[in-house]
Design an enzyme around this catalytic site. Structure first.
Site, PDB file in Angstrom:
ATOM      1  N   GLU A 119      52.400  76.067 109.904  1.00 10.34           N
ATOM      2  CA  GLU A 119      51.143  75.470 110.377  1.00 10.34           C
ATOM      3  C   GLU A 119      51.405  74.340 111.372  1.00 10.34           C
ATOM      4  OE1 GLU A 119      48.161  76.327 110.115  1.00 10.34           O
ATOM      5  OE2 GLU A 119      46.769  74.723 109.618  1.00 10.34           O
ATOM      6  N   THR A 153      42.246  71.332 119.713  1.00 10.33           N
ATOM      7  CA  THR A 153      42.537  70.501 118.541  1.00 10.33           C
ATOM      8  C   THR A 153      42.709  69.047 118.966  1.00 10.33           C
ATOM      9  OG1 THR A 153      43.684  72.401 117.633  1.00 10.33           O
ATOM     10  CG2 THR A 153      44.005  70.323 116.496  1.00 10.33           C
TER      11      THR A 153
END
Lengths: 307, 307
Positions: free
Chosen positions: A128, A181
Site C-alpha cells: 500500500e 492523493t
C-alpha cells in the site's frame, strides 16, 4: 495446491466520523486474482487486465506486498500474480489495497496459512505504501478481516473486528474524476478545534455502540464528519446534492469513501440501498461526469477463495 | 409517599480518551439526601451537612435542579432538600452533580415518576450550570443512568448506556488541594493536532468495543489521553508518580477524574483495585498533601433509594 483464484473486494475507509481508523468491506465489487507458485524465487506479475499498472513487482503494490510476505516466509520458490482489476485505481474504494491484500492472502493460502491476519495486514501495508507514500491499514484491514474494522493503532499494529449488522447495505457512486492523493492530503487540516474533536470521538464511540447493539438509528446519527468532509468535499463535484438526495431517499448516512472521489452511503436493507443508488444516479446523470454505481451488502468475510 | 431518602453517588467524568463525553458511576462514595414534600410551592434547603454550601435554592445546584423539575411538573406543592454531603465540593468526582441528580431523581420518585432519565438529566444540568458556569452532563448521566455512559451530544441531548463489565473496579485518590475550574479550563488547548485527534477517537472506539466484549486488556490499552491530561496534570502534584505506581500495581488505566484533582484508576477485580489504593497511598503519604482514597465497584444502578 499450486494455484489459487481469489476475489479481493473493494473497501470503504474513514466512514465519516472514523477518519483514518474505520473501514468496511464491500461484496459486489472487487478484483479477481490468480496466484501461481513458480519455481524461481521472487514475484512476477504476468498480467494485469482492466487498468494499466506497472508489471515490475517492485513498483506494483501487489508485487511489493508479495515480496514482503515472501521475505518473511523464506521459501525457495516464488509466485506469479495475475490481476483482473475491476476497481479503478484512484477511485477511493481501496483499489491498491485490494491488490496488496489479495496477494498476501493468496500466497498465505498457498503456503498453508503460516501467517495470521494481522501479519498479513503488515505485509500488505508495505505494498500500500507504494501507492500512497505511507503505510496505512484502513482499507487493508476490512479487506483481510471482512466486515467493519477499527485500526486502533499502527504502531503497534492493532486491528479490531467490529460487529457487522446484517441489514447494512452500502451504495457507492464513483464519479470518474481524478482526485490526486496529494491534493486530498493537502486539504487536511493540521489542527482541529478541540470542540470538533470531542464531537468526532463522541460519534465514533456511538457508532461502535450502534454496531454492537444493531441500532440503525444510532448508526445513522453517528455518521457525521465535521472535520475532514467539509474540506475534501470540494474535490467532489455535486457532493452536497448527492448526499442530500441520498439522505432524502432513506440513507442512514453518506460520506466520502477514503479520500474520494467515491461517495458511500449506508442504508438499512437492500431496497433502501437501491433507492439511494437511484438518487445518486439522478444527481450525476445530467452532468458531464462519467460515473459508476455499486450496491453491496457489507462483506463480513473479506477476501474469498474462488477456486 | 411524602419523604424519600436516597444515596447519590460520586461519578468519574472524562475517563482518559473520553474527554467531555464518557463517565462512570461509583458505588462506595456519595451523598445521602432526604427530600420531603412540602405544602408550600417551590424548593427549600433546610440542611446541608458536611460542607458549607448556600442554602438559598437559587444559588445551590440542588435547588436550581429542583426548581427546574418543579417548573416542568407544574404542581401546587413543593419540596424540601436535606443533604448529607460526603463528596467534597471541587474534588473532581461530581460533587455538585450528585446533589443536582439526586434532587431530580428523588422529586421524580415522589411525583410518581412522570419523567424519564433523559428528562431528569436535562433538569439536573440546569443545576450543574450553577456550579460550573455551563451545562454539561458527563457527571450527571452516569449518576442517573448508572454504569458507563456516553454523552453523544448535548443539543439534542443524547445519552448512551454502555455495558459495564462486572469485574471493573475503580480506585480514586483525592489529593485535597484546590483546583479552580477556571484554571483547569484555561489549560485546555483550543485546537489539537489532527493526528492526536485520530488517536483519541481510535481509543474511544476501542474502549467502547472493549466494554462490549469484556476485553479488559483492550480497555487497558484504550485508556489513554494525549490531549487533555498532559496539560491538566500539572495542576495535580505527584500525578505522574501516582499513575506510574498504579500501573505497576496492576491498574488497567489511570487518568484525571473530571477536571481533577482526583485521580481515578480502573482495575480488573477488587484485589487489584486495593493494590492500586496502596500504591496511591504510598505516593501521597510522604507528602504534605491530605488525601482520601476510595475503592469502588462500578455502580451499574446509579442513584439508589434507601427508604
Amino acid at each position: 495446491m499450486d494455484t489459487i483464484k481469489i476475489f479481493s473486494p473493494a473497501t470503504v475507509a474513514n466512514v465519516s466520523c472514523g477518519f483514518d481508523v474505520l473501514g468496511f468491506c464491500l461484496d459486489s465489487v472487487g478484483d479477481d486474482m490468480i496466484i501461481r507458485k513458480t519455481k524461481s524465487k521472487g514475484i512476477t506479475i504476468s498480467k494485469i487486465e482492466g487498468y494499466k499498472l506497472p508489471l515490475n513487482p517492485e513498483k506494483n503494490v501487489a508485487g511489493v506486498a508479495g515480496l514482503a510476505i515472501l521475505k518473511a516466509a523464506q521459501v525457495t520458490f516464488g509466485f506469479d500474480i495475475e490481476i483482473c482489476k475491476r476497481i479503478k485505481p484512484g477511485s477511493g474504494i481501496g483499489s491498491s489495497s485490494a491488490s496488496a491484500s489479495g496477494t498476501v492472502f493468496a500466497i498465505n493460502e498457498l503456503l498453508g496459512n503460516p501467517f495470521n491476519k494481522k501479519q498479513l495486514t503488515a505485509f500488505a501495508m508495505k505494498g500500500e505504501a507504494v501507492a500512497s507514500g505511507n503505510e496505512h491499514a484502513d482499507n487493508i484491514a476490512p479487506g483481510l478481516f471482512g466486515g467493519f474494522t477499527l485500526v486502533k493503532s499502527l504502531n503497534p499494529l492493532e486491528i479490531l473486528e467490529l460487529p457487522t449488522p446484517k441489514e447494512l447495505y452500502a451504495t457507492i457512486v464513483h464519479p470518474q474524476i481524478e482526485v490526486k492523493t496529494s491534493e486530498a492530503r493537502a486539504l487536511l487540516p493540521k489542527t482541529i478545534p478541540l470542540k470538533k474533536g470531542i464531537a468526532q470521538w463522541a460519534n465514533v464511540g456511538s457508532l461502535v455502540h450502534g454496531l454492537h447493539t444493531l441500532d440503525y438509528n444510532l448508526i445513522s446519527r453517528s455518521l457525521e464528519d465535521n472535520i475532514v468532509e467539509p474540506h475534501r468535499k470540494q474535490l467532489i463535484p455535486y457532493f452536497d446534492e448527492a448526499k442530500s438526495l441520498a439522505i432524502q431517499s432513506g440513507a442512514l448516512g453518506v460520506g466520502i469513501s477514503g479520500s474520494g472521489p467515491s461517495i458511500f452511503a449506508l442504508s438499512q436493507g437492500e431496497i433502501k440501498a437501491k433507492q439511494v443508488a437511484k438518487a445518486f444516479q439522478n444527481v450525476y446523470k445530467n452532468t458531464t461526469i462519467d460515473f459508476k454505481i455499486y450496491v453491496s451488502k457489507i462483506n463480513s468475510q473479506g477476501i474469498k477463495t474462488i477456486s
